[in-house]
Design an enzyme around this catalytic site. Sequence first.
Site, short mmCIF file in Angstrom:
data_model
loop_
_atom_site.label_atom_id
_atom_site.label_comp_id
_atom_site.label_asym_id
_atom_site.label_seq_id
_atom_site.Cartn_x
_atom_site.Cartn_y
_atom_site.Cartn_z
CG HIS A 91 -0.28 -0.08 2.52
ND1 HIS A 91 0.29 -1.25 2.99
CD2 HIS A 91 -0.04 0.86 3.47
CE1 HIS A 91 0.82 -1.03 4.18
NE2 HIS A 91 0.65 0.25 4.49
CB THR A 107 3.83 5.98 -5.62
OG1 THR A 107 4.01 6.58 -4.33
CG2 THR A 107 2.87 6.81 -6.44
NE ARG A 108 5.54 -0.49 -2.71
CZ ARG A 108 4.76 0.08 -1.78
NH1 ARG A 108 4.51 1.36 -1.81
NH2 ARG A 108 4.23 -0.67 -0.81
CE LYS A 117 5.19 6.50 -0.79
NZ LYS A 117 4.57 5.50 -1.65
CG HIS A 125 15.87 0.59 0.86
ND1 HIS A 125 14.80 -0.16 0.42
CD2 HIS A 125 16.97 -0.22 0.74
CE1 HIS A 125 15.23 -1.35 0.03
NE2 HIS A 125 16.54 -1.41 0.23
CB CYS A 171 4.58 -0.37 4.53
SG CYS A 171 4.21 -1.37 3.09
CE LYS A 229 12.69 -1.04 -8.43
NZ LYS A 229 12.76 -1.59 -7.06
C1 LIG Z 1 7.11 1.40 2.39
C2 LIG Z 1 7.49 0.53 1.24
C3 LIG Z 1 8.05 1.11 0.11
C4 LIG Z 1 8.44 0.32 -0.97
N1 LIG Z 1 8.94 0.92 -2.09
C5 LIG Z 1 9.24 0.17 -3.18
C6 LIG Z 1 9.64 0.79 -4.40
O1 LIG Z 1 9.71 2.03 -4.48
N2 LIG Z 1 9.91 0.00 -5.46
C7 LIG Z 1 9.82 -1.36 -5.39
O2 LIG Z 1 10.10 -2.02 -6.38
N3 LIG Z 1 9.42 -1.98 -4.26
C8 LIG Z 1 9.14 -1.25 -3.16
N4 LIG Z 1 8.69 -1.85 -2.01
C9 LIG Z 1 8.66 -3.32 -1.93
C10 LIG Z 1 7.43 -3.96 -2.53
O3 LIG Z 1 6.28 -3.20 -2.28
C11 LIG Z 1 7.33 -5.37 -1.97
O4 LIG Z 1 8.56 -6.05 -2.27
C12 LIG Z 1 6.18 -6.16 -2.57
O5 LIG Z 1 4.96 -5.47 -2.40
C13 LIG Z 1 6.10 -7.53 -1.91
O6 LIG Z 1 5.07 -8.26 -2.53
P1 LIG Z 1 4.50 -9.62 -1.91
O7 LIG Z 1 3.56 -10.18 -2.91
O8 LIG Z 1 5.65 -10.45 -1.46
O9 LIG Z 1 3.73 -9.17 -0.60
P2 LIG Z 1 2.24 -8.54 -0.46
O10 LIG Z 1 1.96 -7.62 -1.60
O11 LIG Z 1 2.12 -8.02 0.91
O12 LIG Z 1 1.30 -9.81 -0.66
C14 LIG Z 1 1.28 -10.90 0.23
C15 LIG Z 1 -0.16 -11.34 0.38
O13 LIG Z 1 -0.22 -12.60 1.00
C16 LIG Z 1 -1.39 -12.63 1.81
N5 LIG Z 1 -1.23 -13.72 2.80
C17 LIG Z 1 -0.26 -13.84 3.74
N6 LIG Z 1 -0.42 -14.98 4.45
C18 LIG Z 1 -1.51 -15.61 3.94
C19 LIG Z 1 -2.17 -16.82 4.24
N7 LIG Z 1 -1.75 -17.63 5.23
N8 LIG Z 1 -3.26 -17.15 3.54
C20 LIG Z 1 -3.72 -16.34 2.54
N9 LIG Z 1 -3.12 -15.16 2.20
C21 LIG Z 1 -2.03 -14.81 2.88
C22 LIG Z 1 -1.42 -11.23 2.41
O14 LIG Z 1 -2.70 -10.90 2.89
C23 LIG Z 1 -0.99 -10.38 1.23
O15 LIG Z 1 -2.09 -9.90 0.48
C24 LIG Z 1 8.29 -1.09 -0.91
C25 LIG Z 1 7.71 -1.67 0.23
C26 LIG Z 1 7.31 -0.88 1.30
C27 LIG Z 1 6.69 -1.53 2.50
#
Ligand SMILES: Cc1cc2nc3c(=O)[nH]c(=O)nc-3n(C[C@H](O)[C@H](O)[C@H](O)COP(=O)(O)OP(=O)(O)OC[C@H]3O[C@@H](n4cnc5c(N)ncnc54)[C@H](O)[C@@H]3O)c2cc1C
Length: 380
Positions: free
Chosen positions: A44, A47-48, A262, A266, A311, A344
């Site tokens: 959330h 933006t990224r 914003k 990191h 986050c 990304k």
């Molecule tokens: C503040 C912040 C800034 C960032 N800035 C950047 C940036 O500028 N550029 C960039 O490239 N990346 C950035 N990132 C990193 C990027 O956002 C994350 O690497 C990415 O969103 C991770 O994706 P994910 O699918 O692993 O996790 P998520 O998107 O969190 O998805 C995981 C999902 O799994 C679900 N889940 C978990 N356990 C279970 C379960 N037991 N059963 C069912 N569902 C489950 C959760 O509800 C969630 O929806 C940033 C991250 C943060 C926090």
Amino acid sequence: MQYDVIIIGAGSMGMAAGYYLSKSGKKTLLLDSFNSPHNKGSHHGETRIIRYAYGEGEEYVPFVLRAQELWNELERDTGKRLFVQTGVLNVGNQASNFMQNIISSAEKYSLPLDIMDSVEVHNRWSGITLPNDFIGCFEPTSGVLKCEESIKAFQELAELHGATILTNSRVREISIHGEKVSVKTEDQAFHSDALVISAGAWSGNLLSMLDLDIPLTPVRKTFAWFDTDEENYNQDCFPAFAFETQQGLYYGFPSIDGVGLKVGRHDGGIQTNPDEIMKGFGDIAEDEGDLVQFLDQFIPATGELKYGKTCMYTLTPDEKFVIDLHPKYPNVAIAAGFSGHGFKFSSAVGQALSNLIISGSNDIDISQFSITRFNNLKNI
Ligand SMILES: Cc1cc2nc3c(=O)[nH]c(=O)nc-3n(C[C@H](O)[C@H](O)[C@H](O)COP(=O)(O)OP(=O)(O)OC[C@H]3O[C@@H](n4cnc5c(N)ncnc54)[C@H](O)[C@@H]3O)c2cc1C
């Protein structure tokens, strides 16, 4: 119910995988504890940044270029504007690994990059002040992805291709018997031939059900929006940025659609348990002060704090991702440990997960993200 593939976690990586698998004709079920996009994981905050000349290492470049192609396709297929080409300004000491990796990535892959000294940076963006020994590397073709909108776009297409998405369905149990997978939520059981685990900060717990003990550390992160003079800091004249300073690595975004500048940090952050309520922005005294000291030094004309959020990152020890098949179960693909820089890539990760499930390999080399690089895996 019987499916070809079940995906646990319909967030950044899982929703993209759901699209590519369902588009390939796989009967796909996505299960999520919440209703993505949501504000409880890692995706959330509007933006990224997406940048191609990569400070973390030039070995990421082919994967991020594929990701950008797929973002462009996603925009075309949904008619949504997901990418804003603001350019990205990377700043740091010329001798640092981060800056050198950016320069060598650009050279190796012929990426456009303007390398500027501190005076040239200030002349171009008068709101930025740098120490004399800092340089700026401006990549004009890169920019910003709208993160929640991107997840919604993948969701829309996945559903169009027949994927089933069940919200508020937290997976509690996984069992694998040969080629058969069973997954249980609080009140339902589902069966499939293959499984994707893409559960963000919760991945460690799920992977331990499959005898994998990968070093994944969820960390609390903060970011905030500040008032700005819109004329000088809007998306048409001010870039997204990553500054490697002596205090830490800070990143940020121009004021997009008037929301304010914003900024986040990191590196650092406090280890957290994703199942416990995390302290909000400002509940820890340094949250605001840390960002303000960065702005005061480098982007001093910004105004008051508007609001901040928290986050989670999920860190691996080398801050590289985990994208691989399970070493014991070839019908289980895993995407975890995105260490705060994964969004990304999420389009390309979704495609890679689909390729791993369908053919066991990916057309772009992802061996740097292998599970077996960790030496403390048990029972495999
Ligand atoms: C503040 C912040 C800034 C960032 N800035 C950047 C940036 O500028 N550029 C960039 O490239 N990346 C950035 N990132 C990193 C990027 O956002 C994350 O690497 C990415 O969103 C991770 O994706 P994910 O699918 O692993 O996790 P998520 O998107 O969190 O998805 C995981 C999902 O799994 C679900 N889940 C978990 N356990 C279970 C379960 N037991 N059963 C069912 N569902 C489950 C959760 O509800 C969630 O929806 C940033 C991250 C943060 C926090």
